[in-house]
Design a protein around this motif. Structure first.
Motif, PDB file in Angstrom:
ATOM      1  N   GLU A 108     -16.456  82.750  10.006  1.00 22.65           N
ATOM      2  CA  GLU A 108     -16.231  83.140  11.400  1.00 22.65           C
ATOM      3  C   GLU A 108     -16.484  84.634  11.551  1.00 22.65           C
ATOM      4  O   GLU A 108     -15.930  85.450  10.828  1.00 22.65           O
ATOM      5  CB  GLU A 108     -14.800  82.808  11.823  1.00 22.65           C
ATOM      6  CG  GLU A 108     -14.543  83.012  13.313  1.00 22.65           C
ATOM      7  CD  GLU A 108     -13.158  82.522  13.726  1.00 22.65           C
ATOM      8  OE1 GLU A 108     -13.070  81.457  14.359  1.00 22.65           O
ATOM      9  OE2 GLU A 108     -12.178  83.219  13.404  1.00 22.65           O
ATOM     10  N   GLY A 109     -17.335  84.975  12.503  1.00 22.66           N
ATOM     11  CA  GLY A 109     -17.628  86.373  12.796  1.00 22.66           C
ATOM     12  C   GLY A 109     -16.929  86.806  14.068  1.00 22.66           C
ATOM     13  O   GLY A 109     -16.711  85.997  14.978  1.00 22.66           O
ATOM     14  N   ARG A 110     -16.589  88.083  14.134  1.00 15.91           N
ATOM     15  CA  ARG A 110     -15.835  88.587  15.282  1.00 15.91           C
ATOM     16  C   ARG A 110     -16.430  89.887  15.803  1.00 15.91           C
ATOM     17  O   ARG A 110     -17.036  90.656  15.052  1.00 15.91           O
ATOM     18  CB  ARG A 110     -14.367  88.825  14.897  1.00 15.91           C
ATOM     19  CG  ARG A 110     -13.658  87.598  14.354  1.00 15.91           C
ATOM     20  CD  ARG A 110     -12.256  87.942  13.857  1.00 15.91           C
ATOM     21  NE  ARG A 110     -11.621  86.810  13.210  1.00 15.91           N
ATOM     22  CZ  ARG A 110     -10.947  85.867  13.856  1.00 15.91           C
ATOM     23  NH1 ARG A 110     -10.823  85.936  15.165  1.00 15.91           N
ATOM     24  NH2 ARG A 110     -10.394  84.862  13.197  1.00 15.91           N
ATOM     25  N   SER A 111     -16.234  90.101  17.095  1.00 18.27           N
ATOM     26  CA  SER A 111     -16.544  91.378  17.711  1.00 18.27           C
ATOM     27  C   SER A 111     -15.534  91.599  18.836  1.00 18.27           C
ATOM     28  O   SER A 111     -14.916  90.644  19.316  1.00 18.27           O
ATOM     29  CB  SER A 111     -17.974  91.408  18.261  1.00 18.27           C
ATOM     30  OG  SER A 111     -18.130  90.456  19.300  1.00 18.27           O
ATOM     31  N   THR A 112     -15.349  92.835  19.233  1.00 21.62           N
ATOM     32  CA  THR A 112     -14.344  93.149  20.256  1.00 21.62           C
ATOM     33  C   THR A 112     -14.973  93.952  21.391  1.00 21.62           C
ATOM     34  O   THR A 112     -15.937  94.689  21.193  1.00 21.62           O
ATOM     35  CB  THR A 112     -13.166  93.947  19.664  1.00 21.62           C
ATOM     36  OG1 THR A 112     -13.672  95.137  19.047  1.00 21.62           O
ATOM     37  CG2 THR A 112     -12.416  93.117  18.633  1.00 21.62           C
ATOM     38  N   ARG A 113     -14.413  93.778  22.572  1.00 19.82           N
ATOM     39  CA  ARG A 113     -14.825  94.517  23.754  1.00 19.82           C
ATOM     40  C   ARG A 113     -13.586  94.794  24.618  1.00 19.82           C
ATOM     41  O   ARG A 113     -12.611  94.031  24.580  1.00 19.82           O
ATOM     42  CB  ARG A 113     -15.826  93.717  24.581  1.00 19.82           C
ATOM     43  CG  ARG A 113     -17.209  93.587  23.985  1.00 19.82           C
ATOM     44  CD  ARG A 113     -17.965  94.909  24.006  1.00 19.82           C
ATOM     45  NE  ARG A 113     -19.351  94.753  23.634  1.00 19.82           N
ATOM     46  CZ  ARG A 113     -19.791  94.673  22.382  1.00 19.82           C
ATOM     47  NH1 ARG A 113     -18.928  94.700  21.359  1.00 19.82           N
ATOM     48  NH2 ARG A 113     -21.085  94.558  22.127  1.00 19.82           N
ATOM     49  N   VAL A 114     -13.659  95.849  25.381  1.00 14.23           N
ATOM     50  CA  VAL A 114     -12.617  96.106  26.379  1.00 14.23           C
ATOM     51  C   VAL A 114     -12.960  95.282  27.618  1.00 14.23           C
ATOM     52  O   VAL A 114     -14.076  95.389  28.142  1.00 14.23           O
ATOM     53  CB  VAL A 114     -12.548  97.598  26.743  1.00 14.23           C
ATOM     54  CG1 VAL A 114     -11.550  97.837  27.878  1.00 14.23           C
ATOM     55  CG2 VAL A 114     -12.153  98.417  25.524  1.00 14.23           C
ATOM     56  N   PRO A 115     -12.068  94.424  28.098  1.00 13.24           N
ATOM     57  CA  PRO A 115     -12.362  93.611  29.287  1.00 13.24           C
ATOM     58  C   PRO A 115     -12.756  94.485  30.469  1.00 13.24           C
ATOM     59  O   PRO A 115     -12.147  95.531  30.711  1.00 13.24           O
ATOM     60  CB  PRO A 115     -11.044  92.874  29.551  1.00 13.24           C
ATOM     61  CG  PRO A 115     -10.376  92.824  28.219  1.00 13.24           C
ATOM     62  CD  PRO A 115     -10.734  94.113  27.542  1.00 13.24           C
ATOM     63  N   ASP A 116     -13.785  94.050  31.182  1.00 12.76           N
ATOM     64  CA  ASP A 116     -14.254  94.816  32.334  1.00 12.76           C
ATOM     65  C   ASP A 116     -14.187  94.021  33.633  1.00 12.76           C
ATOM     66  O   ASP A 116     -14.733  94.434  34.658  1.00 12.76           O
ATOM     67  CB  ASP A 116     -15.691  95.292  32.092  1.00 12.76           C
ATOM     68  CG  ASP A 116     -16.662  94.136  31.854  1.00 12.76           C
ATOM     69  OD1 ASP A 116     -16.203  92.975  31.819  1.00 12.76           O
ATOM     70  OD2 ASP A 116     -17.864  94.405  31.713  1.00 12.76           O
ATOM     71  N   ILE A 117     -13.517  92.869  33.597  1.00  7.80           N
ATOM     72  CA  ILE A 117     -13.368  92.074  34.806  1.00  7.80           C
ATOM     73  C   ILE A 117     -12.022  91.361  34.768  1.00  7.80           C
ATOM     74  O   ILE A 117     -11.574  90.928  33.701  1.00  7.80           O
ATOM     75  CB  ILE A 117     -14.529  91.067  34.956  1.00  7.80           C
ATOM     76  CG1 ILE A 117     -14.527  90.426  36.338  1.00  7.80           C
ATOM     77  CG2 ILE A 117     -14.491  90.017  33.856  1.00  7.80           C
ATOM     78  CD1 ILE A 117     -15.787  89.649  36.639  1.00  7.80           C
ATOM     79  N   ALA A 118     -11.369  91.293  35.917  1.00  4.80           N
ATOM     80  CA  ALA A 118     -10.067  90.620  36.020  1.00  4.80           C
ATOM     81  C   ALA A 118     -10.101  89.631  37.171  1.00  4.80           C
ATOM     82  O   ALA A 118     -10.707  89.904  38.219  1.00  4.80           O
ATOM     83  CB  ALA A 118      -8.950  91.641  36.235  1.00  4.80           C
ATOM     84  N   THR A 119      -9.474  88.484  36.983  1.00  2.14           N
ATOM     85  CA  THR A 119      -9.396  87.461  38.029  1.00  2.14           C
ATOM     86  C   THR A 119      -7.934  87.080  38.256  1.00  2.14           C
ATOM     87  O   THR A 119      -7.210  86.818  37.290  1.00  2.14           O
ATOM     88  CB  THR A 119     -10.183  86.203  37.636  1.00  2.14           C
ATOM     89  OG1 THR A 119     -11.528  86.566  37.328  1.00  2.14           O
ATOM     90  CG2 THR A 119     -10.190  85.190  38.765  1.00  2.14           C
TER      91      THR A 119
END
Length: 239
Positions: free
Chosen positions: A43-54
């Motif tokens: 399993e590979g992983r990457s991370t991001r800061v969320p840029d959209i909210a609902t």
């Protein structure tokens, strides 16, 4: 006599064909004997800061008649939507989610049938915030304009393709390293890859409040960091 000669010829041809067919059937197993098959999952992983909210923002009203409940509800929701647009939320990011009208009954007493004493109307819109940092301030605005139910926020990544590709690269590297480890332990080497299959692993972000009444202002939304993961299964040939 001629018929017997033809039969003998057909029998000879069949005798030759059978070993040839047997050789064709045995060929895959002979290929497998050229090396050792190793299947590895990683399993590979990457991370991001969320840029959209609902979020789902709703208005609930109650009145003696259905028409009155709907009219009051419509007036409040009109103010809510106007406030959203005034705060810079695009019209395409505001979508009606649910509209409902339900009678309210008095508790049954002394065997008497239930009676309707009021009607409750509710209207909920799904709102996307493309600037997560402003979502807390907009939520405060919604509450002051009459929104009395809030569900969310759901934080996400608007364009996850690059992050998923990074996770795939990470997964393949991990699978390759594990295959090298197994091969070394067995006194073999990795010859080549026979097949690769992958799948995206859903990774929900744990920031969600299930439909709650909002009573106070000063809401704060922290985007944090969201993890995306991809699982791969790779078949290696070891020699």
């Amino acid at each position: 006599m001629r018929a017997l000669t033809l039969s003998m010829a057909a029998l000879a041809a069949a005798t030759v064909a059978v070993p040839a067919m047997a050789q064709e059937l045995q060929r895959p197993s002979m290929l497998l004997q050229e090396g050792t098959l190793l299947e590895v999952s990683a399993e590979g992983r990457s991370t991001r800061v969320p840029d959209i909210a609902t979020i789902d923002a709703g208005v609930t009203t109650q009145a003696a008649t259905a028409a009155e409940a709907l009219a009051q509800n419509n007036a409040k929701m009109t103010r809510v939507i106007a406030a959203l647009k005034g705060a810079g939320v695009a019209e395409r990011d505001i979508q009606t989610a649910t509209i409902s009208l339900q009678p309210q009954y008095r508790d049954q007493t002394n065997g008497q049938p239930q009676q309707i004493f009021a009607y409750m109307a509710s209207n909920t819109v799904s709102v996307r915030f493309r600037d997560v940092a402003r979502s807390g301030a907009i939520l405060d605005l919604l509450v002051t304009q009459g929104a009395n139910t809030i569900s969310g926020p759901n934080l996400g990544i608007s364009e996850p393709a690059q992050a998923l590709d990074e996770a795939r690269i990470d997964a393949v590297a991990k699978a390759r390293a594990r295959a090298e480890l197994y091969a070394k332990a067995a006194g073999l080497r990795v010859d080549r890859i026979l097949s690769i299959s992958d799948g995206v692993t859903p990774t929900p972000f744990p920031m969600r409040a299930d439909r709650m009444s909002v009573q106070s202002a000063g809401l704060m939304v922290s985007p944090g960091e969201q993890e995306l993961s991809v699982s791969v299964t790779i078949r290696f040939l070891l020699k």
